[in-house]
Scaffold this motif. Structure first.
Motif, PDB file in Angstrom:
ATOM      1  N   ASN A  80     -57.283  35.781   2.140  1.00 38.23           N
ATOM      2  CA  ASN A  80     -55.920  35.399   0.851  1.00 38.23           C
ATOM      3  C   ASN A  80     -54.687  35.795   0.452  1.00 38.23           C
ATOM      4  O   ASN A  80     -54.416  36.021  -0.533  1.00 38.23           O
ATOM      5  CB  ASN A  80     -56.612  34.837  -0.288  1.00 38.23           C
ATOM      6  N   ILE A  81     -55.413  37.118   1.579  1.00 37.91           N
ATOM      7  CA  ILE A  81     -53.866  38.462   0.780  1.00 37.91           C
ATOM      8  C   ILE A  81     -52.002  37.802   1.713  1.00 37.91           C
ATOM      9  O   ILE A  81     -51.601  38.186   1.101  1.00 37.91           O
ATOM     10  CB  ILE A  81     -54.307  39.582   2.184  1.00 37.91           C
ATOM     11  N   GLY A  82     -52.106  36.624   2.110  1.00 35.15           N
ATOM     12  CA  GLY A  82     -51.150  35.715   1.996  1.00 35.15           C
ATOM     13  C   GLY A  82     -49.972  35.937   1.300  1.00 35.15           C
ATOM     14  O   GLY A  82     -49.178  35.569   1.018  1.00 35.15           O
ATOM     15  N   MET A  83     -51.087  34.987  -0.339  1.00 36.79           N
ATOM     16  CA  MET A  83     -50.231  34.771  -1.663  1.00 36.79           C
ATOM     17  C   MET A  83     -50.372  36.231  -1.964  1.00 36.79           C
ATOM     18  O   MET A  83     -50.903  36.288  -3.196  1.00 36.79           O
ATOM     19  CB  MET A  83     -51.350  33.787  -2.007  1.00 36.79           C
ATOM     20  N   HIS A  84     -49.006  36.580  -1.265  1.00 33.44           N
ATOM     21  CA  HIS A  84     -48.639  37.908  -2.143  1.00 33.44           C
ATOM     22  C   HIS A  84     -48.033  37.866  -3.010  1.00 33.44           C
ATOM     23  O   HIS A  84     -48.384  38.733  -3.746  1.00 33.44           O
ATOM     24  CB  HIS A  84     -48.509  38.767  -0.515  1.00 33.44           C
ATOM     25  N   HIS A  85     -47.262  37.111  -3.251  1.00 35.62           N
ATOM     26  CA  HIS A  85     -46.169  36.789  -4.568  1.00 35.62           C
ATOM     27  C   HIS A  85     -47.118  36.959  -5.731  1.00 35.62           C
ATOM     28  O   HIS A  85     -46.864  37.748  -7.086  1.00 35.62           O
ATOM     29  CB  HIS A  85     -45.389  35.542  -4.485  1.00 35.62           C
ATOM     30  N   VAL A  86     -48.112  36.016  -5.117  1.00 40.96           N
ATOM     31  CA  VAL A  86     -49.614  36.296  -7.074  1.00 40.96           C
ATOM     32  C   VAL A  86     -49.918  37.332  -6.868  1.00 40.96           C
ATOM     33  O   VAL A  86     -50.471  38.011  -8.144  1.00 40.96           O
ATOM     34  CB  VAL A  86     -50.203  34.913  -6.604  1.00 40.96           C
ATOM     35  N   HIS A  87     -50.763  37.623  -5.810  1.00 42.44           N
ATOM     36  CA  HIS A  87     -50.885  38.855  -6.019  1.00 42.44           C
ATOM     37  C   HIS A  87     -50.435  40.587  -6.670  1.00 42.44           C
ATOM     38  O   HIS A  87     -50.686  41.155  -7.226  1.00 42.44           O
ATOM     39  CB  HIS A  87     -51.830  39.404  -4.822  1.00 42.44           C
ATOM     40  N   HIS A  88     -48.936  40.533  -6.202  1.00 41.96           N
ATOM     41  CA  HIS A  88     -48.180  41.371  -6.860  1.00 41.96           C
ATOM     42  C   HIS A  88     -48.186  41.686  -8.341  1.00 41.96           C
ATOM     43  O   HIS A  88     -47.353  43.088  -8.649  1.00 41.96           O
ATOM     44  CB  HIS A  88     -47.412  41.442  -5.796  1.00 41.96           C
ATOM     45  N   LEU A  89     -47.554  40.120  -8.318  1.00 42.99           N
ATOM     46  CA  LEU A  89     -47.622  39.717  -9.972  1.00 42.99           C
ATOM     47  C   LEU A  89     -48.816  40.337 -11.131  1.00 42.99           C
ATOM     48  O   LEU A  89     -48.175  40.443 -11.932  1.00 42.99           O
ATOM     49  CB  LEU A  89     -47.262  38.235  -9.938  1.00 42.99           C
ATOM     50  N   SER A  90     -49.958  40.144 -10.453  1.00 43.07           N
ATOM     51  CA  SER A  90     -50.801  40.109 -11.369  1.00 43.07           C
ATOM     52  C   SER A  90     -52.558  40.539 -10.036  1.00 43.07           C
ATOM     53  O   SER A  90     -52.984  39.898  -9.227  1.00 43.07           O
ATOM     54  CB  SER A  90     -51.661  38.820 -11.841  1.00 43.07           C
ATOM     55  N   SER A  91     -52.444  41.900  -9.594  1.00 46.23           N
ATOM     56  CA  SER A  91     -53.652  42.155  -8.480  1.00 46.23           C
ATOM     57  C   SER A  91     -54.483  42.042  -9.151  1.00 46.23           C
ATOM     58  O   SER A  91     -55.395  42.928  -8.673  1.00 46.23           O
ATOM     59  CB  SER A  91     -52.729  43.949  -8.080  1.00 46.23           C
ATOM     60  N   LYS A  92     -54.838  41.890 -10.298  1.00 51.55           N
ATOM     61  CA  LYS A  92     -56.697  42.046 -10.947  1.00 51.55           C
ATOM     62  C   LYS A  92     -57.149  40.770 -10.995  1.00 51.55           C
ATOM     63  O   LYS A  92     -58.144  40.789 -10.860  1.00 51.55           O
ATOM     64  CB  LYS A  92     -56.338  41.916 -12.656  1.00 51.55           C
ATOM     65  N   VAL A  93     -56.055  39.563 -10.531  1.00 53.95           N
ATOM     66  CA  VAL A  93     -56.448  38.639  -9.747  1.00 53.95           C
ATOM     67  C   VAL A  93     -57.743  38.234  -8.576  1.00 53.95           C
ATOM     68  O   VAL A  93     -57.410  39.195  -7.311  1.00 53.95           O
ATOM     69  CB  VAL A  93     -55.884  37.328  -9.605  1.00 53.95           C
ATOM     70  N   PRO A  94     -58.531  38.419  -8.840  1.00 56.54           N
ATOM     71  CA  PRO A  94     -59.636  38.111  -7.336  1.00 56.54           C
ATOM     72  C   PRO A  94     -59.019  37.308  -5.964  1.00 56.54           C
ATOM     73  O   PRO A  94     -58.946  36.038  -5.805  1.00 56.54           O
ATOM     74  CB  PRO A  94     -61.312  37.832  -7.742  1.00 56.54           C
ATOM     75  N   LYS A 154     -48.234  36.339 -17.877  1.00 56.46           N
ATOM     76  CA  LYS A 154     -49.501  35.626 -18.723  1.00 56.46           C
ATOM     77  C   LYS A 154     -50.479  34.773 -18.533  1.00 56.46           C
ATOM     78  O   LYS A 154     -51.778  34.333 -18.647  1.00 56.46           O
ATOM     79  CB  LYS A 154     -48.450  35.077 -20.374  1.00 56.46           C
ATOM     80  N   ILE A 155     -49.620  33.868 -17.573  1.00 58.18           N
ATOM     81  CA  ILE A 155     -51.089  33.036 -17.111  1.00 58.18           C
ATOM     82  C   ILE A 155     -51.663  32.734 -15.766  1.00 58.18           C
ATOM     83  O   ILE A 155     -52.208  32.841 -16.118  1.00 58.18           O
ATOM     84  CB  ILE A 155     -49.590  31.899 -15.898  1.00 58.18           C
ATOM     85  N   LEU A 156     -51.287  33.983 -15.552  1.00 54.78           N
ATOM     86  CA  LEU A 156     -51.738  34.474 -14.458  1.00 54.78           C
ATOM     87  C   LEU A 156     -53.376  34.970 -14.921  1.00 54.78           C
ATOM     88  O   LEU A 156     -54.035  35.308 -13.990  1.00 54.78           O
ATOM     89  CB  LEU A 156     -51.337  35.341 -13.120  1.00 54.78           C
ATOM     90  N   SER A 157     -53.115  35.800 -16.164  1.00 59.61           N
ATOM     91  CA  SER A 157     -53.965  36.330 -16.951  1.00 59.61           C
ATOM     92  C   SER A 157     -55.043  35.478 -16.603  1.00 59.61           C
ATOM     93  O   SER A 157     -55.820  36.401 -17.088  1.00 59.61           O
ATOM     94  CB  SER A 157     -53.396  37.645 -17.931  1.00 59.61           C
TER      95      SER A 157
END
Length: 346
Positions: A277-291, A20-23
């Motif tokens: 910024n693909i190294g921030m991969h844990h955030v990306h996997h949790l919310s892949s809609k974040v640009p 929800k936070i990352l949304s």
């Protein structure tokens, strides 16, 4: 490598609460997206032309320009990657056609890759769902159960020369020319692949006609191979690290696997930029809609996420030897360490 208790959730929030936070970071900015596309595509073209001119004029030292050109091709792939998640423009049609166009340059059929990558996101860290869009990883017991020939095959597959040299070349030059494994995904992956192949052939033919076969190969082939190897390396480090996460249902859950099964590859700023910024991969996997250009905002606003699964550039090289998942200790280990463990197989 930073040790993180995989049972803990950072910041005192539950893993579902982080969704929800990352949304709140999922909305792209159109002007920023166009800007990122321009400052990636234009330098790539200019570097490509400059490398060819160096060869054409006999300044062979200019061939070194293929290295930064490969970096910008890698960044183009990261933009294509965001398009596949619908997070670059936030408009499906725009994202799809931009991704398809970039795919001609990256030799990656967009719709074929998007389907496989979606399966990777949906099943990452699930021991019962390995094999699509990921790097084959065996458990210690599975490795012990192999025949000598099977063990040799797995060791060869995970050898750095194959994983980061022969493998990327085979993947980008040959494997992605036919979308095998997508028979049940409809006709779109096949149409996308064939259309990409035709577009690649036409573009290559025009460039060969304009500058000649040898100069074309001397410029474009090393760019593709360097970018492909770098891309596979990034994908490898983002999931193949000691404190990653694998489990089986019902223990497996998407939020937990996303936060703990993907790393924060903390690269120096120039490399962070060129890799989108693909190294921030844990955030990306949790919310892949974040640009991709908003991922730094997430870590800035929530620094507790920065230490989760953090791996530095220096530490990342040690990940190459970690090739087996030890279910007992819940970590990725080396073959040498696995040999010291007891096997349940005679």
């Amino acid at each position: 490598m930073t040790a993180i208790n995989s049972a803990a959730s950072p910041g005192g929030f539950s893993e579902k609460a982080w969704l929800k936070i990352l949304s709140g970071y999922r909305q792209p900015t159109l002007s920023r997206s166009f800007y990122e596309l321009a400052i990636t595509l234009v330098p790539f073209v200019l570097l490509w032309v400059a490398a060819w001119l160096a060869i054409h004029l006999g300044y062979w030292i200019g061939v070194i320009l293929v290295i930064p050109a490969a970096g910008f091709l890698l960044r183009l792939f990261m933009l294509q990657h965001d398009c596949g998640h619908g997070s670059f423009f936030g408009r499906r049609r725009w994202d799809d056609w931009t991704g398809r166009a970039i795919g001609v340059l990256t030799l990656t059929p967009y719709d074929y890759w998007r389907r496989a990558h979606a399966e990777h996101h949906a099943s990452a860290g699930n021991l019962d769902e390995r094999g699509v869009g990921d790097i084959t990883t065996l458990t210690v017991e599975e490795y012990h159960a192999l025949t000598p020939r099977g063990k040799l095959g797995y060791r060869l597959y995970r050898h750095p020369m194959v994983m980061f040299g022969i493998g990327p070349a085979f993947l980008f030059l040959f494997k992605q020319r036919l979308p095998f494994g997508m028979m049940r995904s409809g006709v779109l992956p096949w149409l996308s692949t064939m259309a990409t192949n035709i577009a690649v052939a036409v573009l290559a033919a025009l460039l060969i006609w304009a500058i000649g076969l040898v100069p074309f190969l001397l410029v474009h082939l090393p760019i593709v191979l360097l970018a492909g190897s770098a891309g596979v390396w990034l994908f490898y480090v983002q999931h193949q690290f000691e404190d990653t996460h694998w489990s089986k249902p019902p223990e497996w859950s998407f939020p937990h696997a996303a936060m703990h099964g993907a790393s924060h590859y903390d690269l120096p700023r120039p490399l962070r930029w060129i890799t989108g910024n693909i190294g921030m991969h844990h955030v990306h996997h949790l919310s892949s809609k974040v640009p991709f250009y908003r991922l730094p905002e997430v870590l800035r606003d929530h620094p507790e996420l920065a230490e989760l699964g953090r791996i530095s550039l220096r530490e990342s090289f040690a990940c190459v030897k970690l090739i087996l998942w030890d279910e007992a200790s819940q970590r990725l280990i080396s073959l040498q360490e696995a040999k010291t463990l007891p096997s349940s197989n005679p």
